[in-house]
Scaffold this active site. Structure first.
Site, short mmCIF file in Angstrom:
data_model
loop_
_atom_site.label_atom_id
_atom_site.label_comp_id
_atom_site.label_asym_id
_atom_site.label_seq_id
_atom_site.Cartn_x
_atom_site.Cartn_y
_atom_site.Cartn_z
N HIS A 1 8.54 -6.31 -5.72
CA HIS A 1 8.57 -5.65 -4.30
C HIS A 1 9.17 -6.12 -3.09
CE1 HIS A 1 4.16 -4.31 -5.77
NE2 HIS A 1 5.02 -3.33 -5.89
N SER B 1 2.33 -4.85 -10.63
CA SER B 1 1.13 -5.47 -9.89
C SER B 1 0.35 -5.51 -11.02
CB SER B 1 0.54 -4.82 -8.88
OG SER B 1 1.39 -4.85 -7.79
N LYS C 1 -6.10 4.45 -8.67
CA LYS C 1 -6.16 2.88 -8.94
C LYS C 1 -7.33 2.21 -8.60
CE LYS C 1 -1.11 2.37 -8.49
NZ LYS C 1 0.23 1.58 -8.18
N ARG D 1 12.20 1.28 -11.56
CA ARG D 1 12.31 0.36 -12.80
C ARG D 1 12.75 0.70 -14.00
NH1 ARG D 1 6.27 -1.62 -12.25
NH2 ARG D 1 6.01 0.60 -12.18
#
Length: 163
Positions: free
Chosen positions: A17, A128, A41, A90
């Protein structure tokens, strides 16, 4: 003045990030790093904690501010005059999801552009979720998260192990 928005859940902020934020800070006059709530999440940190960690991690970037918002990204962008949404990618799987989000944002706010930045190879595997999984097993995430995040992550992982 061009204002860009770097949105995310940042639970917690990682070096991946931070790399995208640093690169965006060199391209735009002002960068708003905004912690959004993602209802799909299960966060480890409160929005306030995530904002504080991101503020500390980006303190060296004078044109970056950190905030939190619980609403539509396009509403936040309009309120703050952001013209660009910056997203890191990514892998192809990131692109598929982010492409959908960019299209719906464009539908809702035609004035907004989305800029995709490819992650650096050393961060291509980083998320994360992976960092939290490592911390859950007591692995020190040195080199994966900004230094200010390490003690907070270790403390939260220890709390969760005690439950």
């Amino acid at each position: 003045m061009t204002i860009a928005l770097c949105p995310g859940s940042f639970d917690p902020i990682t070096n991946g990030h931070l790399d995208i934020i640093e690169r965006a800070s060199r391209l735009f006059d002002r960068v708003l790093v905004t912690v959004f709530v993602n209802s799909s999440k299960q966060p480890w940190f409160t929005p306030e904690e995530r904002v504080e960690l991101a503020r500390q991690a980006t303190a060296h970037l004078p044109n970056v501010t950190v905030d939190a918002y619980d609403g539509l990204l396009v509403e936040y962008a309009r309120r703050h005059g952001a013209r660009v949404i910056v997203k890191g990618l990514r892998a192809i799987s990131d692109f598929e999801y982010e492409f959908q989000m960019a299209q719906i944002n464009k539908h809702l706010a035609g004035e907004l552009e989305t800029l995709f930045m490819m992650t650096r190879p050393e961060n291509a595997y980083l998320s994360s979720s992976i960092v939290k999984e490592l911390a859950r097993y007591g692995v020190d995430p040195a080199g994966l998260v900004p230094e200010v995040v390490r003690p907070a992550l270790a403390a939260r992982a220890a709390e969760r192990r005690r439950r």
